[in-house]
Design a protein around this motif. Structure first.
Motif, PDB file in Angstrom:
ATOM      1  N   SER A   1     -10.667  66.996  81.851  1.00 24.68           N
ATOM      2  CA  SER A   1     -11.715  66.383  82.669  1.00 24.68           C
ATOM      3  C   SER A   1     -13.039  66.540  81.934  1.00 24.68           C
ATOM      4  O   SER A   1     -13.200  67.438  81.106  1.00 24.68           O
ATOM      5  CB  SER A   1     -11.784  67.045  84.043  1.00 24.68           C
ATOM      6  OG  SER A   1     -12.093  68.415  83.910  1.00 24.68           O
ATOM      7  N   VAL A   2     -13.960  65.649  82.217  1.00 19.71           N
ATOM      8  CA  VAL A   2     -15.236  65.654  81.505  1.00 19.71           C
ATOM      9  C   VAL A   2     -16.372  65.552  82.515  1.00 19.71           C
ATOM     10  O   VAL A   2     -16.316  64.753  83.442  1.00 19.71           O
ATOM     11  CB  VAL A   2     -15.325  64.460  80.524  1.00 19.71           C
ATOM     12  CG1 VAL A   2     -16.624  64.509  79.730  1.00 19.71           C
ATOM     13  CG2 VAL A   2     -14.128  64.433  79.580  1.00 19.71           C
ATOM     14  N   LEU A   3     -17.388  66.390  82.317  1.00 18.47           N
ATOM     15  CA  LEU A   3     -18.602  66.321  83.139  1.00 18.47           C
ATOM     16  C   LEU A   3     -19.752  65.971  82.215  1.00 18.47           C
ATOM     17  O   LEU A   3     -19.868  66.540  81.129  1.00 18.47           O
ATOM     18  CB  LEU A   3     -18.897  67.711  83.695  1.00 18.47           C
ATOM     19  CG  LEU A   3     -18.477  68.034  85.114  1.00 18.47           C
ATOM     20  CD1 LEU A   3     -18.710  69.510  85.384  1.00 18.47           C
ATOM     21  CD2 LEU A   3     -19.264  67.176  86.097  1.00 18.47           C
ATOM     22  N   GLU A   4     -20.606  65.071  82.665  1.00 18.03           N
ATOM     23  CA  GLU A   4     -21.769  64.741  81.838  1.00 18.03           C
ATOM     24  C   GLU A   4     -23.046  65.025  82.604  1.00 18.03           C
ATOM     25  O   GLU A   4     -23.097  64.883  83.821  1.00 18.03           O
ATOM     26  CB  GLU A   4     -21.699  63.287  81.399  1.00 18.03           C
ATOM     27  CG  GLU A   4     -20.565  63.070  80.410  1.00 18.03           C
ATOM     28  CD  GLU A   4     -20.632  61.724  79.719  1.00 18.03           C
ATOM     29  OE1 GLU A   4     -21.511  61.534  78.857  1.00 18.03           O
ATOM     30  OE2 GLU A   4     -19.798  60.866  80.060  1.00 18.03           O
ATOM     31  N   ALA A   5     -24.072  65.436  81.856  1.00 13.68           N
ATOM     32  CA  ALA A   5     -25.344  65.800  82.471  1.00 13.68           C
ATOM     33  C   ALA A   5     -26.428  65.741  81.409  1.00 13.68           C
ATOM     34  O   ALA A   5     -26.138  65.459  80.238  1.00 13.68           O
ATOM     35  CB  ALA A   5     -25.244  67.217  83.035  1.00 13.68           C
ATOM     36  N   THR A   6     -27.650  66.027  81.815  1.00 12.68           N
ATOM     37  CA  THR A   6     -28.694  66.238  80.813  1.00 12.68           C
ATOM     38  C   THR A   6     -28.780  67.742  80.543  1.00 12.68           C
ATOM     39  O   THR A   6     -28.233  68.546  81.317  1.00 12.68           O
ATOM     40  CB  THR A   6     -30.070  65.778  81.336  1.00 12.68           C
ATOM     41  OG1 THR A   6     -30.389  66.591  82.478  1.00 12.68           O
ATOM     42  CG2 THR A   6     -30.063  64.306  81.722  1.00 12.68           C
ATOM     43  N   LEU A   7     -29.480  68.095  79.498  1.00 16.94           N
ATOM     44  CA  LEU A   7     -29.609  69.522  79.183  1.00 16.94           C
ATOM     45  C   LEU A   7     -30.268  70.254  80.359  1.00 16.94           C
ATOM     46  O   LEU A   7     -29.851  71.349  80.729  1.00 16.94           O
ATOM     47  CB  LEU A   7     -30.422  69.701  77.895  1.00 16.94           C
ATOM     48  CG  LEU A   7     -30.600  71.134  77.414  1.00 16.94           C
ATOM     49  CD1 LEU A   7     -29.261  71.823  77.177  1.00 16.94           C
ATOM     50  CD2 LEU A   7     -31.445  71.170  76.130  1.00 16.94           C
ATOM     51  N   ALA A   8     -31.280  69.621  80.962  1.00 15.20           N
ATOM     52  CA  ALA A   8     -31.973  70.253  82.087  1.00 15.20           C
ATOM     53  C   ALA A   8     -31.035  70.487  83.268  1.00 15.20           C
ATOM     54  O   ALA A   8     -31.139  71.506  83.963  1.00 15.20           O
ATOM     55  CB  ALA A   8     -33.167  69.398  82.523  1.00 15.20           C
ATOM     56  N   GLN A   9     -30.094  69.568  83.468  1.00 18.06           N
ATOM     57  CA  GLN A   9     -29.147  69.722  84.593  1.00 18.06           C
ATOM     58  C   GLN A   9     -27.992  70.672  84.251  1.00 18.06           C
ATOM     59  O   GLN A   9     -27.314  71.173  85.141  1.00 18.06           O
ATOM     60  CB  GLN A   9     -28.515  68.367  84.958  1.00 18.06           C
ATOM     61  CG  GLN A   9     -29.490  67.340  85.480  1.00 18.06           C
ATOM     62  CD  GLN A   9     -28.915  65.909  85.362  1.00 18.06           C
ATOM     63  OE1 GLN A   9     -27.956  65.658  84.643  1.00 18.06           O
ATOM     64  NE2 GLN A   9     -29.556  64.982  86.077  1.00 18.06           N
ATOM     65  N   ALA A  10     -27.778  70.874  82.977  1.00 14.82           N
ATOM     66  CA  ALA A  10     -26.572  71.591  82.548  1.00 14.82           C
ATOM     67  C   ALA A  10     -26.546  73.025  83.061  1.00 14.82           C
ATOM     68  O   ALA A  10     -25.488  73.558  83.391  1.00 14.82           O
ATOM     69  CB  ALA A  10     -26.456  71.581  81.029  1.00 14.82           C
ATOM     70  N   GLY A  11     -27.733  73.628  83.149  1.00 13.70           N
ATOM     71  CA  GLY A  11     -27.803  75.007  83.625  1.00 13.70           C
ATOM     72  C   GLY A  11     -27.200  75.131  85.002  1.00 13.70           C
ATOM     73  O   GLY A  11     -26.371  76.003  85.267  1.00 13.70           O
ATOM     74  N   ALA A  12     -27.596  74.204  85.882  1.00 12.92           N
ATOM     75  CA  ALA A  12     -27.095  74.247  87.256  1.00 12.92           C
ATOM     76  C   ALA A  12     -25.589  74.035  87.275  1.00 12.92           C
ATOM     77  O   ALA A  12     -24.863  74.656  88.050  1.00 12.92           O
ATOM     78  CB  ALA A  12     -27.783  73.172  88.086  1.00 12.92           C
ATOM     79  N   LEU A  13     -25.103  73.190  86.362  1.00 11.63           N
ATOM     80  CA  LEU A  13     -23.654  72.964  86.282  1.00 11.63           C
ATOM     81  C   LEU A  13     -22.928  74.245  85.913  1.00 11.63           C
ATOM     82  O   LEU A  13     -21.884  74.573  86.456  1.00 11.63           O
ATOM     83  CB  LEU A  13     -23.342  71.915  85.209  1.00 11.63           C
ATOM     84  CG  LEU A  13     -23.557  70.467  85.573  1.00 11.63           C
ATOM     85  CD1 LEU A  13     -23.140  69.589  84.401  1.00 11.63           C
ATOM     86  CD2 LEU A  13     -22.720  70.132  86.798  1.00 11.63           C
ATOM     87  N   GLY A  14     -23.529  74.954  84.954  1.00 14.19           N
ATOM     88  CA  GLY A  14     -22.909  76.192  84.496  1.00 14.19           C
ATOM     89  C   GLY A  14     -22.804  77.210  85.613  1.00 14.19           C
ATOM     90  O   GLY A  14     -21.853  77.993  85.669  1.00 14.19           O
TER      91      GLY A  14
END
Ligand code: SAH
Length: 282
Positions: A233-246
């Motif tokens: 599976s793949v999730l895409e985001a911006t770098l700024a959003q990536a933190g919240a994803l993590g």
């Protein structure tokens, strides 16, 4: 002579023509450090496949897909030496010593590791000990998740239009924190593409460090989980959003993170679709 003739005139174009004679001998008392590739069993090399058929004992990691072990010599002993991120490492030294003991016992020892054994896989540490102990070994490279895993998600690790350099880094050190040995300031701007292994847990602090060091918060991030397997599976985001994803605890692992423009090709290159996922080797 006959073998030469057969090779010369019948060629080696078909897999059925490959037999043990085409490969280096797997000598008793030696260790082969073999990369299994990132997920699909078909991604192991021919040398690795040969080793699976010859080995007396297979010491394998958590990231090695089950399908591969099914291809192994049925009488080979299988020893699980897995560990998964976050947990204190179950004594790498013990695993390595086990390899030494097995080799001294005259076994053909296959050490099977996910991806490439020398890419964040401790293959180097195992080779060091084997060399020190005088055990003959061979390294059989594998397809690393940070290249082949991305390809299964339709992401080229380089493209002439986007990047002439790539950084590979680990987002996790042996103490379980963000690695101190990475110069985040330098890394942030040194290459358009940064491929991060073991980075999901600390993605928030990594993203912060990179942004603080001047990386564009709008840069693309793709997180590829269970690459090259039916569970991909793949999730895409911006770098700024990536933190919240993590911080979300639900990103499946193993996952490889890629920062940079190359994930934009995914839209056109996402070739690994449902029908292909049904194929057992690939
Ligand atoms: N030697 C391995 C890497 C071992 S470190 C290689 O060359 O690929 C373990 C990390 O590799 C995981 O945390 C993840 O970041 C990555 N990884 C390995 N297999 C993966 C897979 N199938 N899908 C996504 N990431 C994977």
């Amino acid at each position: 002579m006959f073998r030469w003739l057969r090779r010369r005139f019948l060629g080696q174009g078909h897999f059925a023509r490959l037999d043990a004679a085409h490969f280096p001998a797997f000598e008793p008392g030696t260790v082969w450090l073999v990369g299994a590739g990132p997920g699909a069993p078909g991604l192991i090399s021919l040398l690795g496949y040969h080793a699976l058929g010859q080995a007396d004992v297979i010491v394998y990691d958590a990231l090695v897909g089950g399908g591969l072990l099914e291809m192994a010599n049925p009488s080979a002993e299988r020893i699980y030496a897995g560990k998964r991120g976050g947990k204190p490492s179950p004594k790498q030294a013990d695993i390595t010593l086990r390899l030494v003991e097995l080799a001294r016992g005259g076994k053909k020892v296959l050490r099977l590791k996910g991806g490439d054994p020398m890419m964040f896989g401790r293959g180097g540490e195992e080779a060091e000990t084997l060399a020190r102990e005088g055990i003959a070994f061979r390294i059989v490279p594998g397809i690393t998740a940070g290249v082949g895993g991305l390809a299964y998600a339709g992401i080229p690790v380089t493209h002439r239009d986007t990047n002439q350099a790539v950084i590979f880094l680990t987002g996790h050190d042996e103490k379980g924190g963000v690695p101190q040995g990475v110069d985040w300031q330098a890394v942030a701007t040194a290459a358009p593409v940064i491929v991060m292994y073991m980075a999901v847990k600390h993605l928030g602090s990594i993203a912060e460090k990179l942004i603080a060091a001047g990386r564009d918060p709008g840069d693309r991030v793709a997180i590829v989980s269970n690459a090259a397997s039916p569970a991909q599976s793949v999730l895409e985001a911006t770098l700024a959003q990536a933190g919240a994803l993590g911080e979300r605890q639900d990103i499946p692992t193993p996952a490889i993170v890629v920062l940079g423009p190359v994930s934009r090709y995914r839209e056109a290159f996402d070739w690994y679709r449902d029908a292909l996922k049904e194929n057992t080797l690939g």
